[in-house]
Write a protein that holds these residues in place. Structure first.
Motif, PDB file in Angstrom:
ATOM      1  N   ALA A   1      28.343  -9.236  -1.761  1.00  5.80           N
ATOM      2  CA  ALA A   1      27.662 -10.424  -1.249  1.00  5.80           C
ATOM      3  C   ALA A   1      28.303 -10.928   0.047  1.00  5.80           C
ATOM      4  CB  ALA A   1      27.675 -11.528  -2.308  1.00  5.80           C
ATOM      5  N   ARG A   2      29.609 -10.799   0.159  1.00  5.96           N
ATOM      6  CA  ARG A   2      30.305 -11.243   1.376  1.00  5.96           C
ATOM      7  C   ARG A   2      29.867 -10.416   2.586  1.00  5.96           C
ATOM      8  NH1 ARG A   2      35.444 -13.776   2.976  1.00  5.96           N
ATOM      9  NH2 ARG A   2      36.274 -12.577   4.709  1.00  5.96           N
ATOM     10  N   ALA A   3      29.767  -9.100   2.405  1.00  2.00           N
ATOM     11  CA  ALA A   3      29.325  -8.232   3.500  1.00  2.00           C
ATOM     12  C   ALA A   3      27.870  -8.528   3.870  1.00  2.00           C
ATOM     13  CB  ALA A   3      29.491  -6.768   3.123  1.00  2.00           C
ATOM     14  N   LEU A   4      27.019  -8.725   2.862  1.00  2.00           N
ATOM     15  CA  LEU A   4      25.608  -9.039   3.127  1.00  2.00           C
ATOM     16  C   LEU A   4      25.480 -10.379   3.853  1.00  2.00           C
ATOM     17  CD1 LEU A   4      24.024  -7.865  -0.227  1.00  2.00           C
ATOM     18  CD2 LEU A   4      23.802  -6.772   2.021  1.00  2.00           C
ATOM     19  N   ASP A   5      26.278 -11.352   3.452  1.00  2.00           N
ATOM     20  CA  ASP A   5      26.254 -12.661   4.115  1.00  2.00           C
ATOM     21  C   ASP A   5      26.698 -12.533   5.575  1.00  2.00           C
ATOM     22  OD1 ASP A   5      26.016 -15.599   4.130  1.00  2.00           O
ATOM     23  OD2 ASP A   5      28.198 -15.539   4.369  1.00  2.00           O
ATOM     24  N   PHE A   6      27.727 -11.707   5.822  1.00  2.00           N
ATOM     25  CA  PHE A   6      28.181 -11.486   7.194  1.00  2.00           C
ATOM     26  C   PHE A   6      27.068 -10.869   8.033  1.00  2.00           C
ATOM     27  CE2 PHE A   6      30.100  -8.939  10.549  1.00  2.00           C
ATOM     28  CZ  PHE A   6      30.902  -9.885  11.168  1.00  2.00           C
ATOM     29  N   LEU A   7      26.384  -9.867   7.497  1.00  2.00           N
ATOM     30  CA  LEU A   7      25.273  -9.236   8.227  1.00  2.00           C
ATOM     31  C   LEU A   7      24.171 -10.259   8.525  1.00  2.00           C
ATOM     32  CD1 LEU A   7      24.992  -5.833   6.341  1.00  2.00           C
ATOM     33  CD2 LEU A   7      25.857  -6.210   8.665  1.00  2.00           C
ATOM     34  N   ARG A   8      23.858 -11.088   7.538  1.00  2.00           N
ATOM     35  CA  ARG A   8      22.814 -12.106   7.737  1.00  2.00           C
ATOM     36  C   ARG A   8      23.230 -13.115   8.805  1.00  2.00           C
ATOM     37  NH1 ARG A   8      22.247 -17.098   6.541  1.00  2.00           N
ATOM     38  NH2 ARG A   8      24.113 -17.169   5.243  1.00  2.00           N
ATOM     39  N   ARG A   9      24.460 -13.608   8.700  1.00  2.00           N
ATOM     40  CA  ARG A   9      24.921 -14.641   9.638  1.00  2.00           C
ATOM     41  C   ARG A   9      25.060 -14.113  11.065  1.00  2.00           C
ATOM     42  NH1 ARG A   9      30.058 -17.060   6.860  1.00  2.00           N
ATOM     43  NH2 ARG A   9      30.191 -18.125   8.862  1.00  2.00           N
ATOM     44  N   THR A  10      25.346 -12.819  11.210  1.00  2.00           N
ATOM     45  CA  THR A  10      25.484 -12.241  12.545  1.00  2.00           C
ATOM     46  C   THR A  10      24.153 -11.679  13.054  1.00  2.00           C
ATOM     47  OG1 THR A  10      26.173 -10.111  11.628  1.00  2.00           O
ATOM     48  CG2 THR A  10      27.922 -11.667  12.250  1.00  2.00           C
ATOM     49  N   ARG A  11      23.093 -11.849  12.263  1.00  2.00           N
ATOM     50  CA  ARG A  11      21.752 -11.375  12.620  1.00  2.00           C
ATOM     51  C   ARG A  11      21.736  -9.859  12.816  1.00  2.00           C
ATOM     52  NH1 ARG A  11      18.286 -15.445  14.538  1.00  2.00           N
ATOM     53  NH2 ARG A  11      17.262 -13.934  15.868  1.00  2.00           N
ATOM     54  N   ALA A  12      22.596  -9.167  12.086  1.00  2.00           N
ATOM     55  CA  ALA A  12      22.741  -7.721  12.259  1.00  2.00           C
ATOM     56  C   ALA A  12      21.745  -6.949  11.394  1.00  2.00           C
ATOM     57  CB  ALA A  12      24.157  -7.279  11.917  1.00  2.00           C
ATOM     58  N   GLU A  13      21.282  -5.860  11.947  1.00  2.00           N
ATOM     59  CA  GLU A  13      20.482  -4.910  11.205  1.00  2.00           C
ATOM     60  C   GLU A  13      21.420  -3.848  10.657  1.00  2.00           C
ATOM     61  OE1 GLU A  13      17.435  -3.381  13.759  1.00  2.00           O
ATOM     62  OE2 GLU A  13      16.663  -5.385  14.209  1.00  2.00           O
ATOM     63  N   LEU A  14      21.014  -3.185   9.582  1.00  2.00           N
ATOM     64  CA  LEU A  14      21.824  -2.157   8.971  1.00  2.00           C
ATOM     65  C   LEU A  14      21.105  -0.819   9.143  1.00  2.00           C
ATOM     66  CD1 LEU A  14      24.261  -1.389   7.208  1.00  2.00           C
ATOM     67  CD2 LEU A  14      22.877  -1.957   5.195  1.00  2.00           C
ATOM     68  N   ASP A  15      21.785   0.141   9.767  1.00  2.00           N
ATOM     69  CA  ASP A  15      21.230   1.480  10.010  1.00  2.00           C
ATOM     70  C   ASP A  15      22.119   2.487   9.296  1.00  2.00           C
ATOM     71  OD1 ASP A  15      19.883   3.685  11.086  1.00  2.00           O
ATOM     72  OD2 ASP A  15      21.169   3.711  12.848  1.00  2.00           O
ATOM     73  N   ILE A  16      21.539   3.263   8.396  1.00  2.00           N
ATOM     74  CA  ILE A  16      22.312   4.201   7.592  1.00  2.00           C
ATOM     75  C   ILE A  16      21.768   5.614   7.799  1.00  2.00           C
ATOM     76  CG2 ILE A  16      23.022   4.841   5.261  1.00  2.00           C
ATOM     77  CD1 ILE A  16      22.357   1.824   4.565  1.00  2.00           C
ATOM     78  N   ASP A  17      22.656   6.525   8.170  1.00  2.00           N
ATOM     79  CA  ASP A  17      22.307   7.938   8.313  1.00  2.00           C
ATOM     80  C   ASP A  17      23.201   8.736   7.381  1.00  2.00           C
ATOM     81  OD1 ASP A  17      20.462   7.466  10.443  1.00  2.00           O
ATOM     82  OD2 ASP A  17      22.148   7.340  11.838  1.00  2.00           O
ATOM     83  N   GLU A  18      22.621   9.676   6.648  1.00  3.62           N
ATOM     84  CA  GLU A  18      23.396  10.536   5.773  1.00  3.62           C
ATOM     85  C   GLU A  18      22.970  11.977   6.003  1.00  3.62           C
ATOM     86  OE1 GLU A  18      22.697   8.845   1.856  1.00  3.62           O
ATOM     87  OE2 GLU A  18      24.491   7.603   2.088  1.00  3.62           O
ATOM     88  N   TYR A  19      23.959  12.851   6.138  1.00  7.55           N
ATOM     89  CA  TYR A  19      23.711  14.252   6.433  1.00  7.55           C
ATOM     90  C   TYR A  19      24.412  15.112   5.393  1.00  7.55           C
ATOM     91  CZ  TYR A  19      22.576  12.184  10.920  1.00  7.55           C
ATOM     92  OH  TYR A  19      22.046  11.395  11.914  1.00  7.55           O
ATOM     93  N   ALA A  20      23.738  16.162   4.930  1.00  8.26           N
ATOM     94  CA  ALA A  20      24.342  17.098   4.000  1.00  8.26           C
ATOM     95  C   ALA A  20      24.248  18.499   4.585  1.00  8.26           C
ATOM     96  CB  ALA A  20      23.615  17.046   2.668  1.00  8.26           C
ATOM     97  N   TYR A  21      25.360  19.167   4.590  1.00 12.65           N
ATOM     98  CA  TYR A  21      25.432  20.544   5.061  1.00 12.65           C
ATOM     99  C   TYR A  21      25.857  21.415   3.900  1.00 12.65           C
ATOM    100  CZ  TYR A  21      25.515  18.146   9.537  1.00 12.65           C
ATOM    101  OH  TYR A  21      25.209  17.340  10.587  1.00 12.65           O
ATOM    102  N   GLY A  22      25.303  22.567   3.818  1.00  4.40           N
ATOM    103  CA  GLY A  22      25.757  23.422   2.740  1.00  4.40           C
ATOM    104  C   GLY A  22      24.927  24.631   2.539  1.00  4.40           C
TER     105      GLY A  22
END
Length: 87
Positions: free
Chosen positions: A66-87
């Protein structure tokens, strides 16, 4: 850093207004699986009654508290997540 969250949010809002579009503040998360130094696959023990499948990566899942989510909200930040799998 949390003490500065509101000021960061004000700055992000100001930059959004200057640029004419939202998105001046973001957090980017990148995860790469199958790194040579990764851990060996373990198919011996079930996790909460679930079956581990061959080839399933051992480090699936992550958490934002919740603390991290609140920080993102208060800083008006968007969250971008990329995940890559090699194998």
């Amino acid at each position: 850093m949390h003490a500065h969250a509101d000021r960061i949010g004000e700055l992000a809002a100001e930059l959004d207004q200057i640029d004419g579009s939202p998105g001046s503040s973001f957090l980017q998360v990148v995860r790469v699986f199958e790194h040579p130094d990764g851990e060996d696959e373990d198919l011996t023990s079930p996790v909460e009654g679930l079956e581990k499948l061959p080839g399933q990566h051992q480090l699936l899942g992550w958490h934002l508290n919740a603390r991290a989510l609140d920080f993102l909200r208060r800083t008006r930040a968007e969250l971008d997540i990329d995940e890559y799998a090699y194998g």
